[in-house]
Design an enzyme around this catalytic site. Structure first.
Site, PDB file in Angstrom:
ATOM      1  N   HIS A  34      61.018   7.994  55.420  1.00  0.00           N
ATOM      2  CA  HIS A  34      62.344   7.826  54.817  1.00  0.00           C
ATOM      3  C   HIS A  34      62.350   8.583  53.488  1.00  0.00           C
ATOM      4  CE1 HIS A  34      60.233   4.958  52.306  1.00  0.00           C
ATOM      5  NE2 HIS A  34      59.886   4.257  53.370  1.00  0.00           N
ATOM      6  N   GLY A  36      61.953   7.665  50.508  1.00  0.00           N
ATOM      7  CA  GLY A  36      60.855   7.303  49.602  1.00  0.00           C
ATOM      8  C   GLY A  36      59.664   8.225  49.834  1.00  0.00           C
ATOM      9  N   HIS A  37      59.284   8.383  51.097  1.00  0.00           N
ATOM     10  CA  HIS A  37      58.176   9.291  51.425  1.00  0.00           C
ATOM     11  C   HIS A  37      58.525  10.730  51.029  1.00  0.00           C
ATOM     12  CE1 HIS A  37      57.627   6.093  54.680  1.00  0.00           C
ATOM     13  NE2 HIS A  37      56.468   6.063  54.046  1.00  0.00           N
ATOM     14  N   GLN A  61      44.068  -2.206  57.634  1.00  0.00           N
ATOM     15  CA  GLN A  61      44.794  -2.836  56.531  1.00  0.00           C
ATOM     16  C   GLN A  61      45.823  -3.859  57.009  1.00  0.00           C
ATOM     17  OE1 GLN A  61      46.406   1.050  55.143  1.00  0.00           O
ATOM     18  NE2 GLN A  61      48.264  -0.099  54.686  1.00  0.00           N
ATOM     19  N   GLY A 147      53.583   5.516  45.859  1.00  0.00           N
ATOM     20  CA  GLY A 147      54.836   4.949  45.373  1.00  0.00           C
ATOM     21  C   GLY A 147      54.618   3.697  44.540  1.00  0.00           C
ATOM     22  N   LYS A 149      56.522   1.410  44.724  1.00  0.00           N
ATOM     23  CA  LYS A 149      56.912   0.367  45.684  1.00  0.00           C
ATOM     24  C   LYS A 149      55.724  -0.534  46.012  1.00  0.00           C
ATOM     25  CE  LYS A 149      59.166  -1.333  49.382  1.00  0.00           C
ATOM     26  NZ  LYS A 149      58.200  -1.420  50.415  1.00  0.00           N
ATOM     27  N   MET A 184      63.705   1.351  49.942  1.00  0.00           N
ATOM     28  CA  MET A 184      63.461   1.939  51.259  1.00  0.00           C
ATOM     29  C   MET A 184      62.080   1.547  51.742  1.00  0.00           C
ATOM     30  SD  MET A 184      65.272   5.593  51.253  1.00  0.00           S
ATOM     31  CE  MET A 184      67.005   5.708  50.806  1.00  0.00           C
ATOM     32  N   SER A 186      59.715   1.521  55.722  1.00  0.00           N
ATOM     33  CA  SER A 186      59.704   1.761  57.174  1.00  0.00           C
ATOM     34  C   SER A 186      60.082   0.483  57.915  1.00  0.00           C
ATOM     35  CB  SER A 186      58.328   2.227  57.623  1.00  0.00           C
ATOM     36  OG  SER A 186      57.938   3.352  56.866  1.00  0.00           O
TER      37      SER A 186
HETATM   38  P1  AMP Z   1      53.730   3.664  53.755  1.00  0.00           P
HETATM   39  O1  AMP Z   1      54.073   4.675  54.796  1.00  0.00           O
HETATM   40  O2  AMP Z   1      54.638   2.475  53.746  1.00  0.00           O
HETATM   41  O3  AMP Z   1      52.260   3.302  53.740  1.00  0.00           O
HETATM   42  O4  AMP Z   1      54.001   4.361  52.358  1.00  0.00           O
HETATM   43  C1  AMP Z   1      53.392   5.580  52.034  1.00  0.00           C
HETATM   44  C2  AMP Z   1      53.619   5.849  50.569  1.00  0.00           C
HETATM   45  O5  AMP Z   1      55.017   5.913  50.320  1.00  0.00           O
HETATM   46  C3  AMP Z   1      53.053   4.747  49.665  1.00  0.00           C
HETATM   47  O6  AMP Z   1      52.456   5.331  48.524  1.00  0.00           O
HETATM   48  C4  AMP Z   1      54.277   3.954  49.307  1.00  0.00           C
HETATM   49  O7  AMP Z   1      54.171   3.273  48.062  1.00  0.00           O
HETATM   50  C5  AMP Z   1      55.329   5.052  49.231  1.00  0.00           C
HETATM   51  N1  AMP Z   1      56.670   4.482  49.410  1.00  0.00           N
HETATM   52  C6  AMP Z   1      57.060   3.627  50.375  1.00  0.00           C
HETATM   53  N2  AMP Z   1      58.350   3.278  50.184  1.00  0.00           N
HETATM   54  C7  AMP Z   1      58.771   3.917  49.061  1.00  0.00           C
HETATM   55  C8  AMP Z   1      60.002   3.955  48.335  1.00  0.00           C
HETATM   56  N3  AMP Z   1      61.071   3.247  48.720  1.00  0.00           N
HETATM   57  N4  AMP Z   1      60.064   4.727  47.231  1.00  0.00           N
HETATM   58  C9  AMP Z   1      58.983   5.459  46.818  1.00  0.00           C
HETATM   59  N5  AMP Z   1      57.795   5.456  47.469  1.00  0.00           N
HETATM   60  C10 AMP Z   1      57.689   4.702  48.568  1.00  0.00           C
END
Ligand code: AMP
Length: 281
Positions: A34, A36-37, A61, A147, A149, A184, A186
């Site tokens: 999304h 954020g990524h 994890q 992030g 987040k 945001m 997933s």
């Molecule tokens: P994930 O795929 O959920 O493991 O997230 C991968 C990276 O994207 C991690 O460093 C998260 O902190 C970052 N991330 C997830 N959601 C957001 C968001 N809404 N805004 C900024 N970074 C994000």
């Protein structure tokens, strides 16, 4: 854009770039990408000549088997997004490429793994530490982007980098939100129409908490108000904590000038969502 699934292929590509004097930026993700990524990849592009993004739903994890089984997977779409935003290399290995044998090594992150996410998701940060250490060893990035987040995850990775002397510069990137404030994630894809209408109250609770704290309201009473708010909204609150934003120790009274984070985790039915806000007291 190169898409590779083995460590060997990845390292051949990286060696070529390094020989050409290019610096390497790394963005780890679990896919279902999304904005954020995308913001992490964009920032990586600003710092680095070559950007590697991993897409790997890391089994170690997940402390909940259903959460792992239900985790959204949208690889085709992810690759097309990454191609559009200028990612250079995507690493999407199978689990046995990274875990050829059962991992025995166990991390101890001290107090950081005993609070909030650590307390409610036993083993989660051990899995995060393991996979991030593997990626850092395999890729040896100059910069890595995470992030805010996942604030506690960022603190864990900082500790990993300090204690194991990884020569990587970490970047903590701002939380990207939907227009109504929902961070945001997933996991948001799993929210049905009704659940989605409840979700903005998570960020609203953080904004309210910040305002009340700034007005000298006693933190314990803010917590009680939030418990009521979540009960009213049919959301199951797991925690709502005021912590020092630097070391994530819990705060019971606000000190002027202190950098504070409010961190929240809750369930909307079986979907677990987290969020946080950082402010200066
Ligand atoms: P994930 O795929 O959920 O493991 O997230 C991968 C990276 O994207 C991690 O460093 C998260 O902190 C970052 N991330 C997830 N959601 C957001 C968001 N809404 N805004 C900024 N970074 C994000």
């Amino acid at each position: 854009m190169h898409v590779v699934s083995t460590i060997k292929e990845l390292q051949i590509l990286l060696a070529q770039h390094r020989n050409n004097g290019k610096n390497i930026g790394f963005v780890p993700t679990m896919g279902a990408l999304h904005h954020g990524h995308i913001s992490l990849v964009t920032q990586a592009k600003n710092f680095c000549a070559v950007v590697v993004c991993s897409i790997f739903v890391n089994p170690t994890q997940f402390n909940n088997v259903d959460d792992l089984a239900n985790y959204p997977k949208t690889l085709e779409n992810d690759l097309s997004i990454l191609n559009t935003v200028g990612c250079d290399i995507v690493f999407c290995p199978e689990a046995n490429e990274l875990y050829p044998t059962k991992c025995q090594l166990v991390f101890d992150f001290g107090h950081l793994e005993q609070i909030m996410e650590g307390a409610f998701r036993p083993g989660h940060f051990n899995g995060v530490g393991t996979i991030v250490a593997k990626f850092f060893n395999i890729i040896q990035p100059d910069h890595a982007f995470f992030g805010q987040k996942d604030l506690q995850q960022y603190a864990i990775i900082q500790l990993l980098v300090n204690d194991l002397s990884y020569q990587v510069q970490l970047h903590c990137c701002a939380i990207i939100r939907e227009q109504d404030g929902l961070a945001m994630s997933s996991r948001n894809m799993r929210l049905n129409e009704y659940q989605r209408t409840l979700a903005p109250s998570i960020f609203q609770s953080l904004q309210t908490g910040e305002k009340l704290a700034q007005n000298n309201t006693i933190l314990a009473s803010i917590y009680n108000q939030m418990v009521d708010l979540y009960l009213d909204k049919n959301i199951k609150l797991e925690y709502y904590k005021f912590v020092n934003a630097e070391d994530l120790t819990e705060i019971t009274t606000l000190v002027k000038g202190q950098k504070v984070a409010i961190c929240v985790a809750c369930y909307i039915d079986d979907i677990r969502l987290i969020d946080n806000i950082i402010f200066n007291a």
